[in-house]
Design a protein around this motif. Structure first.
Motif, PDB file in Angstrom:
ATOM      1  N   LYS A  81      47.266  29.527 -42.621  1.00  0.00           N
ATOM      2  CA  LYS A  81      47.652  28.159 -42.247  1.00  0.00           C
ATOM      3  C   LYS A  81      47.196  27.868 -40.822  1.00  0.00           C
ATOM      4  N   LYS A  82      47.051  28.910 -40.056  1.00  0.00           N
ATOM      5  CA  LYS A  82      46.611  28.745 -38.672  1.00  0.00           C
ATOM      6  C   LYS A  82      45.078  28.818 -38.576  1.00  0.00           C
ATOM      7  N   TYR A  83      44.510  29.804 -39.259  1.00  0.00           N
ATOM      8  CA  TYR A  83      43.046  29.981 -39.250  1.00  0.00           C
ATOM      9  C   TYR A  83      42.585  29.995 -40.694  1.00  0.00           C
ATOM     10  N   ASN A  84      41.958  28.926 -41.121  1.00  0.00           N
ATOM     11  CA  ASN A  84      41.624  28.824 -42.546  1.00  0.00           C
ATOM     12  C   ASN A  84      40.381  29.636 -42.908  1.00  0.00           C
ATOM     13  N   ILE A  85      40.052  29.596 -44.193  1.00  0.00           N
ATOM     14  CA  ILE A  85      38.965  30.460 -44.689  1.00  0.00           C
ATOM     15  C   ILE A  85      37.646  30.135 -43.998  1.00  0.00           C
ATOM     16  N   GLU A  86      37.393  28.844 -43.806  1.00  0.00           N
ATOM     17  CA  GLU A  86      36.114  28.481 -43.192  1.00  0.00           C
ATOM     18  C   GLU A  86      36.021  29.046 -41.767  1.00  0.00           C
ATOM     19  N   GLN A  87      37.092  28.897 -41.004  1.00  0.00           N
ATOM     20  CA  GLN A  87      37.093  29.439 -39.634  1.00  0.00           C
ATOM     21  C   GLN A  87      36.927  30.956 -39.658  1.00  0.00           C
ATOM     22  N   LEU A  88      37.597  31.572 -40.621  1.00  0.00           N
ATOM     23  CA  LEU A  88      37.538  33.027 -40.727  1.00  0.00           C
ATOM     24  C   LEU A  88      36.117  33.502 -41.050  1.00  0.00           C
ATOM     25  N   LEU A  89      35.496  32.864 -42.038  1.00  0.00           N
ATOM     26  CA  LEU A  89      34.166  33.316 -42.440  1.00  0.00           C
ATOM     27  C   LEU A  89      33.117  33.018 -41.367  1.00  0.00           C
ATOM     28  N   THR A  90      33.329  31.942 -40.625  1.00  0.00           N
ATOM     29  CA  THR A  90      32.413  31.650 -39.507  1.00  0.00           C
ATOM     30  C   THR A  90      32.516  32.766 -38.461  1.00  0.00           C
ATOM     31  N   SER A  91      33.737  33.192 -38.198  1.00  0.00           N
ATOM     32  CA  SER A  91      33.945  34.255 -37.223  1.00  0.00           C
ATOM     33  C   SER A  91      33.332  35.575 -37.707  1.00  0.00           C
ATOM     34  N   VAL A  92      33.474  35.835 -39.011  1.00  0.00           N
ATOM     35  CA  VAL A  92      32.902  37.053 -39.590  1.00  0.00           C
ATOM     36  C   VAL A  92      31.375  37.048 -39.412  1.00  0.00           C
ATOM     37  N   LYS A  93      30.760  35.903 -39.690  1.00  0.00           N
ATOM     38  CA  LYS A  93      29.294  35.823 -39.552  1.00  0.00           C
ATOM     39  C   LYS A  93      28.891  36.071 -38.101  1.00  0.00           C
TER      40      LYS A  93
END
Ligand code: SAH
Ligand code: SF4
Length: 391
Positions: free
Chosen positions: A250-262
């Protein structure tokens, strides 16, 4: 690490530094501040981590005077093992008692040609994922870097035979025990440094894996700080479902997470895949339509997908899917071109399945509820961490 160092050797009331948790850089600083030569750091790290020594007097290439000086300001505190067990399948589990009464679990899983150690980073966890027994216990405290690396120290030492040169049994380490490693960033990073340090355990960066549920700002901080491997606890192909299973979404959504992973993968000097962990729960996230959605979601990220059949615990409210359902979910992803593995459940008979490590968390005051509230109110991870540290 500034507060761990001592700056006044003559002050006997100063708390002793536990040398077990210092990475090479901090150990060098420690010796320089003590008025000793920098190279002592490598000597001591080798004694501690390559030979499993826990007594200054066994460090025979260090003069008696220096050892006495060391004893005044430093200590070597190793885990206090209260229980250990072997599983029929060779899996081993250690329970270490921590100051304050809580305990943490460490598991060793032997598999053809390699041995994986699953270690904990916190006592309990504040993130409260709906299917995780650690999360259900709430959060007690962060482990120190010495307590984290201490788990590898004790596993490596457990294989030692008197008079025989140590062989490497632990070839891989996964931070998949209790706790969220990225909410204990500095201590976990120091321990990870030691795992990969040639003078300590010398594990390859491909064989040290940090698993996170997605604390994005701290995942961003890993860039340039470390180059260990990464596993992401995804568990859902969309935000709606992930919000329910993994509340930090709810704080860091999937899109933010996957961007960070990349971003992290791009920061590495070599080509690396990220592991996507997906705990399969019957009729929650194991439908074929969800496999399709997952295949689309991950299409431009180099991933390997690790499906984890849900490990049941009392009153969890979830069920492990049938083998049929697991296989068809896996096959759907394989057909979409993914490298998919299904995690074998190991050490069932001694409760040592990874993701099922619960230890014993004492003195919890529903801190996790407060944490989630802070997250929902929009506090940054740093604010939340500060708030936690202040309690
Ligand atoms: N906090 C970190 C690392 C510890 S959990 C994280 O969440 O990634 C290690 C893995 O076990 C995670 O992927 C987690 O989601 C999974 N897990 C937790 N509870 C589980 C359960 N009951 N059954 C199967 N996997 C579980
Ligand atoms: Fe914490 Fe990981 Fe369990 Fe979630 S799955 S509660 S982040 S240990």
């Amino acid at each position: 690490m500034t507060d761990l160092m001592f700056d006044d050797v003559s002050n006997p009331s100063q708390e002793k530094v536990n040398l077990l948790g210092l990475n090479l850089k901090d150990m060098e600083r420690f010796f320089l501040e003590m008025g000793e030569k920098k190279f002592r750091a490598v000597q001591v790290i080798k004694w501690l981590h390559q030979r499993g020594v826990s007594d200054f007097d066994d460090m025979t290439d260090i003069s008696k005077a220096t050892r006495e000086k060391l004893k005044r300001v430093a200590e070597i505190k190793v885990p206090d093992i209260t229980w250990q067990d072997y599983s029929k399948d060779g899996t081993r589990k250690w329970v270490s008692k921590m100051p304050g009464g809580s305990s943490v679990e460490t598991v060793f899983i032997p598999e053809d040609g390699r041995g994986t150690l699953c270690i904990s980073s916190q006592i309990g966890c504040s993130l409260d994922c709906s299917f995780c027994s650690t999360g259900k216990q709430g959060f007690n405290r962060d482990l120190t870097s010495a307590e984290i690396i201490g788990q590898l120290w004790l596993a490596a030492k457990s294989f030692d035979k008197p008079g025989v040169k140590r062989e490497r049994h632990v070839t891989n380490v996964v931070l998949m025990g209790m706790g969220e490693p990225l909410l204990n960033f500095d201590n976990v990073m120091s321990a990870v440094d030691l795992m990969m340090e040639d003078n300590a355990y010398g594990l390859s960066k491909r064989r040290v894996t940090l698993s996170t549920s997605g604390v994005v700002p701290n995942l961003d901080k890993m860039r340039g700080r470390t180059d260990c491997s990464l596993a992401i606890s995804l568990h859902a192909p969309n935000d709606e479902l992930r919000n329910q299973l993994v509340p930090i979404n709810k704080k860091y959504n999937i899109e933010q997470l996957l961007t960070s992973v990349k971003g992290y993968l791009a920061s590495l000097p070599d080509k690396r895949e990220v592991t996507i962990e997906y705990t399969l729960m019957e009729k929650v996230n194991d439908d074929l339509a969800q496999a399709d959605e997952l295949a689309v979601l991950l299409k431009d990220i180099p991933v390997k997908i690790n499906l984890i059949p849900f490990n049941p615990f009392p009153n969890s409210g979830y069920r492990r899917p049938s083998n049929n359902r697991i296989v068809r979910f896996r096959d759907k992803l394989s057909a979409a071109g993914y490298n998919v593995t299904v995690r074998k459940t190991r050490g069932d008979d001694i409760d040592a399945a990874c993701g099922q490590l619960v230890g014993k968390v004492e003195d919890v005051t529903r801190r996790n509820e407060r944490f989630i509230k802070l997250v929902e109110q929009g506090s940054s991870a740093a604010e939340v961490a500060r708030n936690r540290a202040a309690r």
